[in-house]
Scaffold this active site. Structure first.
Site, mmCIF file in Angstrom:
data_model
loop_
_atom_site.group_PDB
_atom_site.id
_atom_site.type_symbol
_atom_site.label_atom_id
_atom_site.label_comp_id
_atom_site.label_asym_id
_atom_site.label_seq_id
_atom_site.Cartn_x
_atom_site.Cartn_y
_atom_site.Cartn_z
ATOM 1 C CB VAL A 1 -0.976 0.065 1.302
ATOM 2 C CG1 VAL A 1 -1.595 1.228 1.394
ATOM 3 C CG2 VAL A 1 -2.011 -1.309 1.022
ATOM 4 C CD GLU B 1 -1.096 -7.994 -1.802
ATOM 5 O OE1 GLU B 1 -0.563 -9.012 -2.418
ATOM 6 O OE2 GLU B 1 -1.028 -7.661 -0.718
ATOM 7 C CE LYS C 1 -9.539 -2.617 2.728
ATOM 8 N NZ LYS C 1 -9.177 -2.609 1.399
ATOM 9 C CB CYS D 1 -6.781 -7.682 2.968
ATOM 10 S SG CYS D 1 -5.716 -6.431 2.420
ATOM 11 C CE LYS E 1 -4.802 -10.192 -5.454
ATOM 12 N NZ LYS E 1 -5.815 -9.076 -5.417
HETATM 13 N N1 LIG Z 1 -1.856 -5.083 0.690
HETATM 14 C C1 LIG Z 1 -3.245 -4.967 0.190
HETATM 15 O O1 LIG Z 1 -3.643 -5.407 -0.710
HETATM 16 C C2 LIG Z 1 -3.979 -3.927 1.007
HETATM 17 C C3 LIG Z 1 -4.939 -3.388 0.375
HETATM 18 C C4 LIG Z 1 -5.697 -2.398 1.057
HETATM 19 C C5 LIG Z 1 -5.267 -2.083 2.383
HETATM 20 N N2 LIG Z 1 -4.303 -2.841 3.177
HETATM 21 C C6 LIG Z 1 -4.012 -2.417 4.320
HETATM 22 O O2 LIG Z 1 -2.898 -1.455 4.345
HETATM 23 C C7 LIG Z 1 -1.798 -1.809 5.266
HETATM 24 C C8 LIG Z 1 -0.552 -2.010 4.970
HETATM 25 O O3 LIG Z 1 -0.721 -3.313 4.157
HETATM 26 P P1 LIG Z 1 0.541 -3.665 3.056
HETATM 27 O O4 LIG Z 1 0.109 -5.245 2.599
HETATM 28 O O5 LIG Z 1 1.173 -2.700 2.314
HETATM 29 O O6 LIG Z 1 1.656 -4.136 4.558
HETATM 30 P P2 LIG Z 1 3.123 -4.741 4.171
HETATM 31 O O7 LIG Z 1 3.321 -5.602 5.180
HETATM 32 O O8 LIG Z 1 3.464 -5.088 2.677
HETATM 33 O O9 LIG Z 1 3.924 -3.095 4.626
HETATM 34 C C9 LIG Z 1 4.035 -2.427 5.677
HETATM 35 C C10 LIG Z 1 5.280 -2.017 5.823
HETATM 36 O O10 LIG Z 1 5.287 -1.025 6.925
HETATM 37 C C11 LIG Z 1 6.597 -1.066 7.547
HETATM 38 N N3 LIG Z 1 6.631 -0.440 8.777
HETATM 39 C C12 LIG Z 1 6.166 -1.014 10.083
HETATM 40 N N4 LIG Z 1 6.249 -0.262 11.004
HETATM 41 C C13 LIG Z 1 6.669 0.904 10.514
HETATM 42 C C14 LIG Z 1 7.019 2.454 11.136
HETATM 43 N N5 LIG Z 1 6.684 2.612 12.298
HETATM 44 N N6 LIG Z 1 7.314 3.300 10.170
HETATM 45 C C15 LIG Z 1 7.575 3.087 9.125
HETATM 46 N N7 LIG Z 1 7.222 1.985 8.160
HETATM 47 C C16 LIG Z 1 6.901 0.908 9.284
HETATM 48 C C17 LIG Z 1 7.040 -2.440 7.514
HETATM 49 O O11 LIG Z 1 8.413 -2.610 7.364
HETATM 50 C C18 LIG Z 1 6.588 -2.853 6.001
HETATM 51 O O12 LIG Z 1 7.511 -2.568 4.967
HETATM 52 C C19 LIG Z 1 -2.604 -2.772 6.279
HETATM 53 O O13 LIG Z 1 -3.420 -2.303 7.263
HETATM 54 C C20 LIG Z 1 -3.369 -3.755 5.427
HETATM 55 O O14 LIG Z 1 -4.794 -4.076 5.929
HETATM 56 C C21 LIG Z 1 -3.621 -3.590 2.422
#
Ligand SMILES: NC(=O)c1ccc[n+]([C@@H]2O[C@H](COP(=O)([O-])OP(=O)(O)OC[C@H]3O[C@@H](n4cnc5c(N)ncnc54)[C@H](O)[C@@H]3O)[C@@H](O)[C@H]2O)c1
Length: 446
Positions: free
Chosen positions: A11, A158, A210, A266, A330
């Protein structure tokens, strides 16, 4: 606009890159130093179609920068997006420790007005907590900087994240101040030029939106899996049932594919987190709990089919060689979080089977997650997995698996059996090659 993004995962990196592409000045902050180092070198840590080119292009023009230092990223920022992970805790609730850490970082640096935006999927009420954590840090510093907290949940998928972000169905903005609303509208106006699909609402409703969206999609999947399992018992063909029912515009075909259960970062955690939130507020969500339970059982369906087939044909899982196509949860992603295929690999290894696996993009992530399990062979090509295997299981419907060389498959698979976990293959056609296909929703007959 100068923007800080906390988290460079699926994200955060997509959000930061797309805002930079629209001419904003973006700094992405991550606590993972190796990730930041790779990004600085133009190496993209995740697989997402179209992302690499955009990151490199925007970084070259200095519109997109990367750092591990929150202070550096927040300098002069008018908007700070929190895009860190919110994984599931043991009791099902969302773990907010990374959100808290990002919020406190913001509080430790804030000196001028900034809108802090929760983009991570967070339970209703989290914006208030974020406000509290920032205020707490400001109080410790003896500073009183002005700021707003807003909710802007992300709906990207994704595999098509860039396209989804650049051309969103809708943008949901939860705000309690006109200033925050103006900032967010300004940021999103290049993406939705007629402005019609920007929905502004109160913060709690935005946070809830969401969860409602993900819970509904998960419900559709568990629903059709439940129907598939009933079809199997009564001798109906779920592939026909799906067509007949899905043609009703009120129902629709999307997310109405029977399969091996939903995975990913998710749906599993969001369904549980919403149920947990409901419970905390004194409401037991029978529906969400059932969606989760159906999915839990469905993720074991492939293993059960294999075990049933072994029993019917007088074989044993011990010593059986199983080829697996697809490890990602997926297609078009390298994400293996909660992937049904990884569960199957573990179950098969535990039962003494040999497993030969392939995935177009998720081999590295799967290997990281599974470790060096005994009896697992990592194959670069799909047809390498099936060479010497007894049966094939299709777990992820990647395009290269859709039209394989069936004649060669029949030649390679000693038992000439395909367990189709995504109902991709035409069994009549496969039979012409001597292959038996067991789709989801069709009983194994041996
Ligand atoms: N992946 C998806 O398809 C998707 C879609 C919509 C919403 N979301 C939501 O978005 C959020 C992030 O998901 P994601 O898949 O991108 O997660 P991810 O695990 O791919 O990435 C999260 C990142 O945050 C970093 N991080 C952790 N603590 C931190 C801090 N204090 N400061 C800076 N960076 C920090 C981690 O090192 C990691 O790189 C989640 O809440 C998820 O539910 C995800």
């Amino acid at each position: 606009m100068r923007i800080a993004i906390f988290g460079t995962g699926y994200v955060g990196l997509v959000t930061g890159t797309c805002f930079a592409e629209m001419g904003n000045d973006v700094v992405c902050i991550d606590v993972d130093a190796s990730k930041i180092e790779r990004l600085k070198n133009g190496e993209i840590p995740i697989y997402e179609p179209g992302l690499t080119e955009l990151v490199i292009e925007n970084a070259a023009h200095q519109r997109l920068q990367f750092t591990t230092k929150a202070a550096e990223g927040l300098e002069g920022a008018e908007a700070a997006f929190i895009c860190v992970g919110t994984p599931m805790s043991d009791d099902g609730q969302a773990d907010l420790r990374y959100v808290e850490s990002a919020a406190r970082d913001i509080g430790r640096q804030l000196s001028r007005y900034c809108v802090v935006i929760d983009k991570s999927t967070v339970p209703v009420g989290t914006a208030d907590k974020v406000r509290g954590w920032i205020k707490d840090e400001l109080r410790k510093r003896g500073v009183s900087a002005e700021f707003d907290v807003a909710s802007n949940p992300e709906f990207l998928k994704e595999g098509s994240a860039i396209e989804d972000f650049m051309r969103p169905d809708r943008v949901v903005i939860g705000v309690d101040s006109p200033r925050a609303e103006a900032t967010l509208r300004d940021l999103y106006s290049p993406f939705i030029r007629n402005g019609l699909r920007i929905f502004t609402m109160d913060i709690k409703s935005a946070e809830m939106t969401k969860y409602a969206a993900n819970a509904f999609l998960a419900t559709k999947i568990s629903f059709i899996n439940e129907i598939a399992n009933i079809c199997e018992k009564v001798g109906a063909d779920v592939r026909q049932v799906r067509l007949g029912a899905g043609s009703d515009a009120r129902i629709g075909f999307q997310f109405l594919f029977p399969g091996v259960g939903y995975g990913g970062s998710c749906f599993p955690k969001d369904v549980r987190a919403l149920s947990h939130t409901a419970a905390v507020h004194g409401y037991k969500s029978e529906l969400l709990n059932a969606v989760d339970a159906v999915n839990y059982a469905q993720k074991a369906v492939m293993f059960k089919k294999l075990a049933a087939w072994c029993e019917l044909t007088g074989r044993s899982l011990k010593g059986l060689t199983v080829a697996i196509w697809g490890l990602a949860f997926k297609p078009n992603t390298d994400d293996v979080r909660e992937a049904p295929a990884l569960q199957l690999v573990r179950e098969l290894v535990e039962a003494g089977a040999k497993v030969r696996v392939n995935d177009p993009k998720a081999m590295h992530e799967a290997h990281k997650s599974l470790g060096d399990l005994p009896g697992v062979t990592w194959c670069d090509e799909p047809m390498e997995t099936t060479a010497g295997a007894d049966v094939l299981c299709l777990m992820t419907e990647w395009r290269p698996y859709r039209r394989p060389d069936f004649a060669k498959l029949a030649e390679q698979l000693s038992a000439k059996v395909v367990f189709d976990g995504r109902n991709q293959y035409d069994d009549v056609r496969c039979r012409q090659y001597g292959l038996t296909v067991y789709p989801i929703g069709v009983q194994v007959t041996g």
